[in-house]
Every structure is written in C-alpha cells, then in structure tokens.
Enzyme design. Structure first.
Site, PDB file in Angstrom:
ATOM      1  N   PHE A 153       0.457  -0.951   0.155  1.00  0.00           N
ATOM      2  CA  PHE A 153      -0.029  -0.091  -0.080  1.00  0.00           C
ATOM      3  C   PHE A 153       0.615   1.539  -0.190  1.00  0.00           C
ATOM      4  CE2 PHE A 153      -2.094  -3.494   1.994  1.00  0.00           C
ATOM      5  CZ  PHE A 153      -3.673  -3.354   1.025  1.00  0.00           C
ATOM      6  N   CYS A 261      -0.278   3.199 -10.750  1.00  0.00           N
ATOM      7  CA  CYS A 261      -1.737   3.094 -10.056  1.00  0.00           C
ATOM      8  C   CYS A 261      -2.923   2.900  -9.697  1.00  0.00           C
ATOM      9  CB  CYS A 261      -1.351   2.337  -8.309  1.00  0.00           C
ATOM     10  SG  CYS A 261       0.411   1.526  -7.944  1.00  0.00           S
ATOM     11  N   ARG A 328       4.430   6.950 -15.020  1.00  0.00           N
ATOM     12  CA  ARG A 328       3.498   6.878 -15.962  1.00  0.00           C
ATOM     13  C   ARG A 328       1.873   7.441 -15.139  1.00  0.00           C
ATOM     14  NH1 ARG A 328       5.455   1.408 -12.838  1.00  0.00           N
ATOM     15  NH2 ARG A 328       5.963   2.868 -11.557  1.00  0.00           N
TER      16      ARG A 328
HETATM   17  N1  LIG Z   1       4.885   2.147  -7.404  1.00  0.00           N
HETATM   18  C1  LIG Z   1       3.477   1.843  -6.653  1.00  0.00           C
HETATM   19  O1  LIG Z   1       3.574   2.635  -5.330  1.00  0.00           O
HETATM   20  C2  LIG Z   1       2.845   0.381  -6.524  1.00  0.00           C
HETATM   21  C3  LIG Z   1       2.776   0.525  -5.093  1.00  0.00           C
HETATM   22  C4  LIG Z   1       1.666  -0.651  -4.467  1.00  0.00           C
HETATM   23  C5  LIG Z   1       1.710  -1.554  -5.255  1.00  0.00           C
HETATM   24  N2  LIG Z   1       2.179  -1.642  -6.443  1.00  0.00           N
HETATM   25  C6  LIG Z   1       2.240  -2.288  -7.727  1.00  0.00           C
HETATM   26  O2  LIG Z   1       3.841  -3.508  -7.307  1.00  0.00           O
HETATM   27  C7  LIG Z   1       4.168  -4.292  -8.761  1.00  0.00           C
HETATM   28  C8  LIG Z   1       5.528  -3.304  -8.986  1.00  0.00           C
HETATM   29  O3  LIG Z   1       5.116  -2.159  -9.040  1.00  0.00           O
HETATM   30  P1  LIG Z   1       6.727  -1.238  -9.337  1.00  0.00           P
HETATM   31  O4  LIG Z   1       6.022   0.004  -9.463  1.00  0.00           O
HETATM   32  O5  LIG Z   1       7.850  -1.178  -8.191  1.00  0.00           O
HETATM   33  O6  LIG Z   1       6.845  -1.631 -10.982  1.00  0.00           O
HETATM   34  P2  LIG Z   1       8.433  -1.270 -11.658  1.00  0.00           P
HETATM   35  O7  LIG Z   1       7.968  -1.117 -12.775  1.00  0.00           O
HETATM   36  O8  LIG Z   1       8.864   0.180 -10.793  1.00  0.00           O
HETATM   37  O9  LIG Z   1       9.049  -2.673 -11.052  1.00  0.00           O
HETATM   38  C9  LIG Z   1       9.411  -4.163 -11.627  1.00  0.00           C
HETATM   39  C10 LIG Z   1      10.694  -4.315 -11.242  1.00  0.00           C
HETATM   40  O10 LIG Z   1      10.261  -5.448 -12.130  1.00  0.00           O
HETATM   41  C11 LIG Z   1      11.662  -6.023 -12.595  1.00  0.00           C
HETATM   42  N3  LIG Z   1      10.998  -7.308 -13.761  1.00  0.00           N
HETATM   43  C12 LIG Z   1      10.372  -7.632 -14.704  1.00  0.00           C
HETATM   44  N4  LIG Z   1      10.125  -8.853 -14.368  1.00  0.00           N
HETATM   45  C13 LIG Z   1      11.264  -9.276 -13.619  1.00  0.00           C
HETATM   46  C14 LIG Z   1      11.451 -10.644 -13.725  1.00  0.00           C
HETATM   47  N5  LIG Z   1      10.813 -11.861 -14.347  1.00  0.00           N
HETATM   48  N6  LIG Z   1      12.574 -10.933 -12.887  1.00  0.00           N
HETATM   49  C15 LIG Z   1      13.040 -10.403 -12.062  1.00  0.00           C
HETATM   50  N7  LIG Z   1      12.297  -8.991 -11.805  1.00  0.00           N
HETATM   51  C16 LIG Z   1      10.975  -8.680 -12.728  1.00  0.00           C
HETATM   52  C17 LIG Z   1      11.707  -4.852 -13.679  1.00  0.00           C
HETATM   53  O11 LIG Z   1      12.759  -4.926 -14.707  1.00  0.00           O
HETATM   54  C18 LIG Z   1      11.797  -3.662 -12.980  1.00  0.00           C
HETATM   55  O12 LIG Z   1      12.678  -3.479 -12.485  1.00  0.00           O
HETATM   56  C19 LIG Z   1       3.193  -3.398  -9.419  1.00  0.00           C
HETATM   57  O13 LIG Z   1       2.247  -4.567  -9.901  1.00  0.00           O
HETATM   58  C20 LIG Z   1       2.294  -2.355  -8.865  1.00  0.00           C
HETATM   59  O14 LIG Z   1       1.119  -2.278  -9.003  1.00  0.00           O
HETATM   60  C21 LIG Z   1       3.254  -0.571  -6.917  1.00  0.00           C
END
Ligand SMILES: NC(=O)c1ccc[n+]([C@@H]2O[C@H](COP(=O)([O-])OP(=O)(O)OC[C@H]3O[C@@H](n4cnc5c(N)ncnc54)[C@H](O)[C@@H]3O)[C@@H](O)[C@H]2O)c1
Length: 442
Positions: A153, A261, A328
């Site tokens: 969250f 998100c 984004r």
């Molecule tokens: N950004 C936010 O504020 C937030 C908050 C809560 C939940 N989320 C959720 O968390 C998840 C991640 O979001 P984020 O913003 O951190 O994404 P992001 O795009 O910043 O990071 C994702 C990372 O995963 C890596 N990756 C992709 N495939 C991979 C694999 N097979 N093995 C290892 N690494 C791999 C990518 O290279 C990247 O570094 C999403 O589902 C998002 O909805 C995000």
C-alpha cells in the site's frame, strides 16, 4: 529503528519502486535481503550504489544497509539464502484493461520444485491469481511451494515512510508456515494486521485503490458543480472532511489522478468484475470523470485566450504527483498532447521528472526552472504541486510572462497572492478570483 537480532533473510524479485523500498525497509529491520532483477543495468547500478528511482530517503537507506542488501540477476542467489521470495514485478495494463501478468508468470515458471520456499506476492494482481499460481505449481510438480498474498500500500513520494509506518499489513495465506513467517517479518512494525484468505487479501488491495480513486473523482465532480454554482470546493472539502466518517484525505479537487497504480488498478477491477459477469457501473464513471477532468483545463485556457494556436503555455510539474519522478499515466502526458493538438506551443519544468518525461513527451521545450518556463508565456498551468511552486516569486513571474493567466490544476497556489501579483487565477472548482472580494492587507 534498526534491528539486528537474527532476522530471517528474504528474497525480493523485481527491484522497482515497490521491490527496492521493500528490500531497503526489511534491511532497516535487520534482514539480509537478496534482490533479484532481470534488468542487468539496474542491478549493476545498484551494486555500485546508484538508485534508479527518485524517492525521498531511499538512497540513504540503501546506503546505510549496503552490507545487508545483495543485488543479483540470478534467482538462484535468492533461493539459496531465503525461504520467502517477495514478488514485486510490474503488472501493467493490457489493451483489454486486464492486468498483464506475464512478469508474474515468468517468476512462477522460474521457480524450481521446493518444499522450503514460498512466493509472497507484493505485485498488485487480480483476485484469483493466487489460486491460479497454486494450480500452476501443482501442474508443474512444484506443489511444495507455498503462496502468500501480501499486497503493498505504499505511496510513491513517501514510500520509505509508508513501509516503516504502514496503516495496516494484510497477509492472505493458507494458514501454513509461510503466512506465519510473513507475519513475523512485519511484527517489528507493530502495525494492525489483517490475516485472511488469499482472495480476500487480493481484493483488499484492488478495493482500496478503487475507493480512493472514487473519492477523487467524486470531489472533482463536486468541483465541477461548484464552478457552475459559484461555491468554492476548497471550502466545501474542508467542511466535508471534518466529518470523521468522511475524513479530509483524497478530497483535493484537481485535474485528475494518474500514476502507475490508480488508473490501472481501477480498470483492472472493473475488468475483473466484467470477466466474472458483473458490470461495475460506479467504476466506469470514476474512470470517465478522471479522463474528462484532465481535458477541462483546455476549456479554461480557451475561455481566456481564445484559440490556442500559437499560444505559449507553460506546464509547471510533470510527474504524476510531487516527490517522485514517476511519469506513468501522469495528467501532463494528456495535457501536453492536447495542447499541441490545439496548436499551442508547450514549455515545461519539473524539478526531478524531466529525464523520465523526455522519454514520453514529444515536442515540449524543457526549461531549467519555473521562472524560465514562465518567460514569455501566455498562460501557466500548475500540473503537479511540487512544494517549490509554493515559494515562487509571483511578482517576478508576472513580469516575465507575456500574458496573465494562471490555471492552478491542484488548487495549490495562494489565490490572493497570485491576484496581488497582477495575475489572473483560475483554480479547480473555485470562483475565478476576479469575482471575489479583494484580499485584505494588514
Ligand atoms: N509503484 C507503486 O506505488 C506501487 C504501490 C503498490 C503496489 N504496486 C504494485 O507493485 C508492483 C510493482 O510495481 P513497481 O511500481 O515497483 O514496478 P516497476 O516497474 O518500478 O518495477 C518492476 C521491476 O520488476 C523487474 N522485473 C520484471 N520482470 C522480472 C522478472 N521476471 N524477474 C525479476 N525482475 C523482473 C523490472 O525489471 C523492474 O525493475 C505492481 O504490481 C504495482 O501495481 C506499486
């Protein structure tokens, strides 16, 4: 808060916003963390101390715990040292509106058979994903793998703070060792715990984001009615927010929500409902209101400037919200494209997001400061409420501009001060300042 007593080593797969903050946060609690990513350049940079994202306090935390944070592109490193593998890979939207689970499935595929490990899902996924993954594990002869849903969250811009002081921790599991271990990991944070089944945990995340997005679209619609009726939505929100059944948060009217998100999670929940045979009417409206809200800025500009052909418009702030470089789904993407389509020339300034913005926005003249962006502009649109915009020397800005219009897309500036500087203030859901009493001076 630094703990060092024999804490469980963990793995984190995906070192983006969520993964890196989670890793650094658990390192702060005393855990050794093996961070895995498929992006070799990112991992190489992290090994050398380069933080790929801009997030307050994160660089310091990673630096402080360099000894506990291990970076690798090889999943085997995490599997060797950790039982719990937190998954924080991206789940972006697909054209259909469903979440793209290909990165999640790649992680599932890469897991070897094991009776010792558990996947702990931090990525935001549709309800039923845990059940599907458990079925896949069974089909692939990996039935010993445990599964826990532990939705995240945190908010970009205060992610480290949110990790260390969460409102709640949600753990959805099958009541086995893995769920217990995740609960133990979070215990030092002393946060309210909701331990439940996997599907309910998955739904808590989607429903929470959808509710917050609904609150924003609701106040934006109230703002639009305020514009028609002469009420001031800032006063209205203050009056509403003091009712503790409503609360003051997410009642700031503006030009719509963006980010990685809300847009995708709201659409994913709507889509999930549709796929299950339920038409989620309310969320359709939440999304539509948000889209229209970004475009209302155009009407405000045209009201004052007439045709925008050849007009110089300055955008202040580009990131989807302050204190992040995340672009984004930022409102600035839609706005800069709409303005250029209407023939305007667009210049822009953002304190930290320019590098990210340059990858996504075309045809915009990037400037080094708000004042520089304002020079010769017919109008200024405040898109992101970066704190430094509250400190702007409005007199200097007014002198530098060609026109006088300031559209405050976040109701962030002091309207009276803008007016006193000789500029014309247009907020969201507020009477245009020329209709109001002049500000009193002491
Ligand atoms: N950004 C936010 O504020 C937030 C908050 C809560 C939940 N989320 C959720 O968390 C998840 C991640 O979001 P984020 O913003 O951190 O994404 P992001 O795009 O910043 O990071 C994702 C990372 O995963 C890596 N990756 C992709 N495939 C991979 C694999 N097979 N093995 C290892 N690494 C791999 C990518 O290279 C990247 O570094 C999403 O589902 C998002 O909805 C995000």
């Amino acid at each position: 808060m630094s703990h060092s007593t024999n804490r469980e080593p963990i793995g984190v797969i995906g070192t983006g916003y969520v993964g890196l903050v989670t890793a650094a946060g658990f390192a702060e609690l005393g855990n050794d963390v093996w961070c895995i990513d498929i992006d070799e350049a990112k991992i190489e940079g992290l090994k050398q101390g380069r933080i790929p994202i801009w997030e307050p306090g994160l660089a310091e935390l990673v630096e402080r715990h360099r000894g506990r944070l291990h970076f690798s592109t090889d999943l085997a490193d995490a599997l060797e040292h950790a039982r719990l593998l937190f998954v924080a890979v991206g789940t972006p939207p697909t054209y259909s509106g469903d979440a793209d689970l290909s990165a999640v499935h790649a992680v599932v595929e890469a897991m070897p058979p094991s009776d010792r490990h558990a996947l702990v899902m931090k990525s935001t996924v549709p309800v039923g994903t845990g059940a599907t993954i458990k079925r896949l594990f069974d089909e692939q002869g990996k039935g010993g793998f445990r599964y826990v849903s532990c939705p995240e969250f945190l908010k970009e811009g205060s992610a480290v703070e949110d990790f260390l002081h969460p409102d709640r921790v949600v753990v959805g599991d099958d009541g086995d060792w893995a769920g217990d271990a995740v609960v133990d990991l979070y215990a030092p944070l002393d946060a309210p715990l909701v331990r439940t089944d996997i599907k309910s945990a998955e739904m808590v995340k989607l429903a929470s984001n959808a509710f917050l997005a609904t609150k924003i679209s609701f106040i934006n619609e109230i703002a639009n009615v305020c514009e028609e009726t002469g009420a001031d939505v800032v006063e209205v929100a203050k009056g509403m927010g003091l009712d503790n059944r409503i609360g003051p948060k997410f009642l700031q009217a503006g030009i719509g929500f963006g980010g990685s998100c809300f847009p995708k999670d709201v659409t994913a929940l709507k889509q999930l409902a549709g796929n299950s045979g339920y038409h989620f009417q309310l969320l359709n409206s939440v999304i539509e209101v948000n889209e229209l809200q970004k475009r209302r800025v155009m009407a405000k500009l045209e009201k004052h400037l007439g045709s925008l052909v050849g007009k110089e418009i300055a955008l202040l702030g580009l990131a989807f919200k302050p204190n992040t470089d995340d672009m984004r789904e930022a409102s600035s993407l839609v706005l800069s494209a709409r303005l250029q389509a209407a023939g305007a020339r667009v210049r822009a300034y953002d304190p930290v997001a320019e590098e990210e913005a340059r990858k996504l926005i075309r045809g915009v003249d990037f400037k080094a400061s708000a004042l520089e962006a304002g020079e010769g502009a017919d109008a200024i649109v405040l898109v992101t409420e970066w704190p430094e915009f509250g400190e702007l020397d409005l007199g200097e800005l007014a002198a530098a501009m060609r026109g006088t219009l300031v559209v405050d897309g976040r109701n962030f500036l002091d309207a009276a001060k803008v007016r006193d500087a000789g500029l014309f203030y247009e907020g969201v859901g507020r009477p245009a300042l020329k209709d109001r009493e002049p500000a009193r001076t002491a």
